[in-house]
Enzyme design. Sequence first.
Site, PDB file in Angstrom:
ATOM      1  N   GLU A  43       0.851  -1.192   0.000  1.00 50.82           N
ATOM      2  CA  GLU A  43       0.000   0.000   0.000  1.00 50.82           C
ATOM      3  C   GLU A  43       0.885   1.239   0.000  1.00 50.82           C
ATOM      4  O   GLU A  43       1.825   1.353   0.791  1.00 50.82           O
ATOM      5  CB  GLU A  43      -0.915  -0.006   1.222  1.00 50.82           C
ATOM      6  CG  GLU A  43      -1.572   1.320   1.582  1.00 50.82           C
ATOM      7  CD  GLU A  43      -2.403   1.920   0.459  1.00 50.82           C
ATOM      8  OE1 GLU A  43      -2.408   3.158   0.333  1.00 50.82           O
ATOM      9  OE2 GLU A  43      -3.034   1.145  -0.308  1.00 50.82           O
ATOM     10  N   GLN A  44       0.581   2.194  -0.890  1.00 53.65           N
ATOM     11  CA  GLN A  44       1.447   3.369  -1.013  1.00 53.65           C
ATOM     12  C   GLN A  44       1.348   4.324   0.172  1.00 53.65           C
ATOM     13  O   GLN A  44       2.326   5.019   0.490  1.00 53.65           O
ATOM     14  CB  GLN A  44       1.140   4.108  -2.301  1.00 53.65           C
ATOM     15  CG  GLN A  44      -0.235   4.738  -2.370  1.00 53.65           C
ATOM     16  CD  GLN A  44      -0.442   5.524  -3.662  1.00 53.65           C
ATOM     17  OE1 GLN A  44       0.498   5.767  -4.403  1.00 53.65           O
ATOM     18  NE2 GLN A  44      -1.680   5.915  -3.919  1.00 53.65           N
ATOM     19  N   ARG A 118     -16.453   4.923   4.764  1.00 53.26           N
ATOM     20  CA  ARG A 118     -15.508   4.049   4.064  1.00 53.26           C
ATOM     21  C   ARG A 118     -14.461   3.475   5.020  1.00 53.26           C
ATOM     22  O   ARG A 118     -14.063   2.303   4.900  1.00 53.26           O
ATOM     23  CB  ARG A 118     -14.806   4.820   2.939  1.00 53.26           C
ATOM     24  CG  ARG A 118     -13.809   3.965   2.146  1.00 53.26           C
ATOM     25  CD  ARG A 118     -13.102   4.804   1.082  1.00 53.26           C
ATOM     26  NE  ARG A 118     -12.170   3.998   0.319  1.00 53.26           N
ATOM     27  CZ  ARG A 118     -10.925   3.728   0.686  1.00 53.26           C
ATOM     28  NH1 ARG A 118     -10.462   4.197   1.846  1.00 53.26           N
ATOM     29  NH2 ARG A 118     -10.127   2.985  -0.064  1.00 53.26           N
ATOM     30  N   TYR A 224     -27.238  10.413   3.579  1.00 49.71           N
ATOM     31  CA  TYR A 224     -27.638   9.328   4.479  1.00 49.71           C
ATOM     32  C   TYR A 224     -26.707   9.359   5.692  1.00 49.71           C
ATOM     33  O   TYR A 224     -25.590   9.895   5.626  1.00 49.71           O
ATOM     34  CB  TYR A 224     -27.587   7.958   3.792  1.00 49.71           C
ATOM     35  CG  TYR A 224     -26.319   7.676   3.008  1.00 49.71           C
ATOM     36  CD1 TYR A 224     -25.129   7.329   3.639  1.00 49.71           C
ATOM     37  CD2 TYR A 224     -26.320   7.747   1.615  1.00 49.71           C
ATOM     38  CE1 TYR A 224     -23.978   7.067   2.919  1.00 49.71           C
ATOM     39  CE2 TYR A 224     -25.175   7.486   0.893  1.00 49.71           C
ATOM     40  CZ  TYR A 224     -24.002   7.141   1.544  1.00 49.71           C
ATOM     41  OH  TYR A 224     -22.866   6.888   0.825  1.00 49.71           O
ATOM     42  N   ASP A 302     -11.406  -0.741  -8.857  1.00 55.28           N
ATOM     43  CA  ASP A 302     -11.351   0.405  -9.760  1.00 55.28           C
ATOM     44  C   ASP A 302     -10.277   0.268 -10.827  1.00 55.28           C
ATOM     45  O   ASP A 302     -10.377   0.893 -11.887  1.00 55.28           O
ATOM     46  CB  ASP A 302     -11.105   1.695  -8.967  1.00 55.28           C
ATOM     47  CG  ASP A 302     -12.345   2.186  -8.240  1.00 55.28           C
ATOM     48  OD1 ASP A 302     -13.440   1.662  -8.523  1.00 55.28           O
ATOM     49  OD2 ASP A 302     -12.208   3.075  -7.383  1.00 55.28           O
TER      50      ASP A 302
END
Length: 406
Positions: A43-44, A118, A224, A302
């Site tokens: 992971e960067q 998230r 929401y 993605d």
Amino acid sequence: MVIHHSPTPAGAQPSIAVLGGGIGGLAAAGFLRRAGLQATVYEQAPAFGEVGAGLVVSPNAVRLLRRLGHIDAFLDKAVALEVGWEFRRWENGEVLSAEQLTGRCEELYGEQTYVAHRADLLEAVKAAVPAEWLRLGKRCVEVTERDEDVLLRFEDGSTATADLVIGADGVHSVVRAAVAVAGEAEASGMCAYRALVPADQAPAFARRAAQTLWIGPDHHLVHYPVSGGRYINIVAFAPADGFTDESWSTKATVEELLAEFAGWDPRLTELINAAGTPGRWALLDRAPLTQWSRGRLTLLGDAAHPMFPFFAQGAAQAIEDGAALAQCLVQDRQDPVRALKTYEQVRRPRATKIQQLSHARKDINHLPDGPAQQQRDTELAQGDPLLKNGWIYGYDAELASKEALV
């Protein structure tokens, strides 16, 4: 410094590198572990943080999260939606349609639909990945497939090798460039704003366990609750007017966001007024890829299928990718390269269809008042999106992969 994984001897497990520690990459690692395989996640970012804002976690993702075994902490922070697809008219908040989810969602699909921050979903999938599998601060800048392995070069000068590489490295994927010829990203003409509003500063209608979409000419806004109801997530869409920055770190002002929704229902203006410093990013348009896998390399999330957020399936499809990929690899241990192609064959048609549907939706919410808008509103009132989208929500990515390998 070289981080070396030996090439796989006959009958041994392949060494697997996952580039990207987002939801898709961590889900892939979690499902690989569940399948008895091992991986290293690069992971960067130097640390996992609260990047992003809210998202929808639909039943097709929830059933997979449950299998990873760390769903309870997620459910403590997520909000179970009671009402979904509550469409409201821009000028006066008239409810055009609304779908009752409580009870019916579980009856149809065995799980509820949740909205969450998230970071809370990321934490849930990360909990399924051993800490020793994670390598932070490792930004990959080059991927080279060789006869026996894949060589990875990182920005800090280090290298690593692996038998298989999973590109979960997002819309600007380094792995994608080594796998497929992708067309240039094109400006969609839209940009998005996002913000989190403390619930005690939000009007009462926004604090309900509802996913509400205000639709009007050239704009729409969704809100929401997230984080156990402590915040209200806002994401708004408006003309880009030449803005092309796709970064999640770009900021806007409340005044800019208010100007986009000038003349809309005063209750919506009240909500926007409490939005602090909104983020802003451009929605760039990308055609679906015709190839996800090549040799020892494959893509997910993605990197494989960047999609507009209008079906709220980006995170769910990335989780599905991870579950399907692990299933393909564990069921075809003798030929992992073939397993990557099987994974593509299983996943690409479905993800591409959702990507295309999300694309097609971009203009429907933004119709100017007139005959087309009136026809749309009539169709909304008569629709049943929970049932209509059963092919999305009732899908089991692991089961579909198992059936493809029989």
